[in-house]
Design a protein around this motif. Structure first.
Motif, PDB file in Angstrom:
ATOM      1  N   ASP A 165       0.863  -1.178   0.000  1.00 47.02           N
ATOM      2  CA  ASP A 165       0.000   0.000   0.000  1.00 47.02           C
ATOM      3  C   ASP A 165       0.902   1.231   0.000  1.00 47.02           C
ATOM      4  OD1 ASP A 165      -2.223  -1.476  -0.256  1.00 47.02           O
ATOM      5  OD2 ASP A 165      -2.997  -1.167   1.768  1.00 47.02           O
ATOM      6  N   GLU A 199       1.176   4.919  -0.060  1.00 48.38           N
ATOM      7  CA  GLU A 199       0.203   5.915   0.386  1.00 48.38           C
ATOM      8  C   GLU A 199       0.791   7.142   1.062  1.00 48.38           C
ATOM      9  OE1 GLU A 199      -1.610   2.872   2.948  1.00 48.38           O
ATOM     10  OE2 GLU A 199      -0.791   3.912   4.696  1.00 48.38           O
ATOM     11  N   HIS A 251      -5.738   2.681  -4.152  1.00 52.74           N
ATOM     12  CA  HIS A 251      -5.893   2.632  -2.692  1.00 52.74           C
ATOM     13  C   HIS A 251      -6.537   3.927  -2.183  1.00 52.74           C
ATOM     14  CE1 HIS A 251      -5.180   1.196   1.297  1.00 52.74           C
ATOM     15  NE2 HIS A 251      -4.101   1.862   1.552  1.00 52.74           N
ATOM     16  N   HIS A 278      -6.765   8.652   1.099  1.00 49.43           N
ATOM     17  CA  HIS A 278      -6.490   7.703   2.169  1.00 49.43           C
ATOM     18  C   HIS A 278      -7.029   8.137   3.541  1.00 49.43           C
ATOM     19  CE1 HIS A 278      -4.386   4.799   4.740  1.00 49.43           C
ATOM     20  NE2 HIS A 278      -4.160   4.087   3.655  1.00 49.43           N
ATOM     21  N   PRO A 328      -8.641   2.291   2.568  1.00 47.43           N
ATOM     22  CA  PRO A 328      -7.689   2.796   3.555  1.00 47.43           C
ATOM     23  C   PRO A 328      -8.051   2.240   4.936  1.00 47.43           C
ATOM     24  CG  PRO A 328      -9.195   4.550   2.842  1.00 47.43           C
ATOM     25  CD  PRO A 328      -9.497   3.335   2.010  1.00 47.43           C
ATOM     26  N   GLY A 329      -7.048   1.761   5.660  1.00 43.45           N
ATOM     27  CA  GLY A 329      -7.283   1.217   7.007  1.00 43.45           C
ATOM     28  C   GLY A 329      -8.389   0.188   6.977  1.00 43.45           C
ATOM     29  N   HIS A 347       3.877  -1.703   3.549  1.00 41.35           N
ATOM     30  CA  HIS A 347       3.774  -0.346   3.030  1.00 41.35           C
ATOM     31  C   HIS A 347       5.211   0.133   2.812  1.00 41.35           C
ATOM     32  CE1 HIS A 347       0.357  -1.058   5.727  1.00 41.35           C
ATOM     33  NE2 HIS A 347      -0.339  -0.177   5.041  1.00 41.35           N
TER      34      HIS A 347
HETATM   35 ZN   LIG Z   1      -3.415   2.143   3.508  1.00 43.71          ZN
END
Ligand SMILES: [Zn+2]
Length: 461
Positions: free
Chosen positions: A28, A30, A87, A91, A138-139, A225
């Protein structure tokens, strides 16, 4: 001699039982605040390229724009050698998807998601020169309406992790998309913080791979990430607990030392090298995954066994022809060619007051339900019998149990067994440091239960 024959037999039996293990390694991508994260993405993309491993970078729209404005064509090019997913647009800038979709319905929510998120998708496509192959929230900001919007945007795969929906810790079809989600013991990673723990992580990988091989094959999902390799805290803590500071107030996350970062890259490389060394393991990208699975659309299937199943259990059924969702089966019982359709927008309620329905009225209801499905590519919440109605669940059970010949059709209660595959913990499923404190979204899980009509396991070819 007998022992030799036995040994040959056992070896060939073991080989036959040894299915392929597909590893989806995704990043990810981001962090648009700390520029060192750009270098981390470049280093990861380059090193994995050298190892001959293709992975999936799920890119945030703002991250793509920042890479472009910082002139990082080197990073964009290196990541572009791999697969590119999406993604979300921003975010963690508030409001995040689950927050803005919680109080919206199915149709308006999907429109709102598309309004907010399509521009980032278009930017990722333009900057990387490839249509993103997948999306992940996201999350834990997951929401069912995203599925309708993502299909409209042409994204066929949902790649992320969460516990909102899943079957047996392997990929599923849900909301018309192939989901690599809720992977349980097949969701793995080697901790970047402790090199001494790497042997245990490798052991865990081998154990999971061995289990899948014995089962005839499966998928292992691993994610990181790029920012984790260069910072010790997440970039988006700026937005913790619903905070939404102005850009000028954003703080950079604390950096790892150069030695720490080297350790992180080393752990990743060794972990990947090990996975690659297993003969049955193949690394695949999100773009390749649909090719490994049987088509979502299953034509055929034995009407009698479908009817028997749906009369008792309103949930998917795995047959010799493939896996059927409750929506697939309902279409087959109605005599219409199964297509990818949506679950209902609301939970219907029966108020039909008799125990039986006359054949002519029931036939009219079936034609009405079929017409609705064809026109809307969606299941109705309920089906009319004159001025009264049956909920979709009761209608489906009644249809499934109908012998098709008697002059009256006995009404049956539906049993929505499919709903047990949807999380019931509205707090834990949406637990994320970025959501406002105490955030829960029972509404989104209820909507997911309605869409469980589309849920079924994905079957490897
Ligand atoms: Zn993320």
């Amino acid at each position: 001699m007998l022992r030799l024959i036995l040994a040959i037999f056992l070896t060939s039996a073991a080989l036959a039982a040894s299915g392929p293990v597909y590893v989806v390694l995704w990043f990810d991508t981001e962090d648009y605040i700390e520029p060192a994260s750009d270098d981390a993405a470049l280093r990861i993309a380059t090193e994995l390229d050298k190892l001959g491993v293709r992975v999936t970078f799920k890119v945030v729209g703002e991250k793509a724009r920042v890479l472009e404005s910082r002139g990082r064509t080197d990073v964009i090019r290196a990541m572009g050698h791999h697969d590119i997913g999406y993604h979300s647009n921003f975010h963690s800038i508030q409001p995040t998807p689950a927050l803005y979709l919680r109080d919206m319905g199915w149709l308006d929510g999907a429109t709102e998601f598309e309004r907010r998120e399509r521009p980032g998708f278009e930017d990722v496509r333009r900057i990387f020169g490839a249509t993103p192959s997948c999306y992940g929230q996201p999350g834990s900001s997951w929401a069912p309406q995203t599925f309708r919007a993502l299909l409209r945007m042409g994204i066929p795969v949902y790649l992320d992790e969460g516990d909102h929906v899943g079957i047996g810790e392997q990929p599923v079809w849900f909301g018309g998309m192939l989901n690599i989600f809720s992977m349980g013991r097949y969701q793995l990673r080697a901790s970047l913080d402790d090199e001494r723990a790497l042997p245990q992580a490798i052991e865990k990988f081998d154990h999971a791979a061995g289990q899948l091989e014995a089962k005839g094959g499966g998928v292992i999902s691993i994610y990181y990430h790029p920012n984790e390799f260069v910072t010790t805290a997440f970039w988006d803590l700026n937005f913790a607990k619903g905070a939404n500071p102005e850009r000028s107030e954003w703080k950079r996350p604390p950096r790892r030392t150069a030695e720490e970062s080297e350790r992180c890259y080393r752990i990743l490389t060794r972990y990947v090298e090990h996975a690659k060394s297993r003969s049955n393991v193949r690394f695949v990208t999100a773009r390749e995954i649909p090719l490994l699975y049987e088509s979502q659309i299953v034509r055929g299937g034995d009407r009698n066994s479908i009817a028997r199943h749906l009369a008792e259990h309103e949930t998917f059924l795995v047959t010799d022809h493939g896996a059927l969702s409750a929506a697939d089966m309902l279409q087959i019982l109605l005599g219409i060619t199964p297509e990818i359709i949506e679950g209902p927008t609301a939970r219907g309620k029966s108020n039909y007051h008799l125990e039986d329905i006359s054949r002519v009225v029931f036939d009219r209801a079936k034609a009405d339900a079929s017409g609705f499905i064809r026109a809307n590519k969606r299941l109705p919440a309920d089906v009319w019998l004159g001025s009264e109605k049956l909920s979709l669940a009761d209608f489906a059970a009644t249809l499934a149990a109908d012998d098709g010949t008697s002059s009256a059709v006995r009404v049956r209660k539906g049993n929505l067994e499919m709903e047990k595959y949807i999380s019931t913990d509205a707090r834990r499923s949406f637990d994320w440091p970025i959501h406002p404190e105490g955030f829960s979204a029972a509404e989104l899980l209820e909507m997911a239960r309605l869409q469980a009509w589309t849920l079924k396991p994905a079957i490897l070819k």
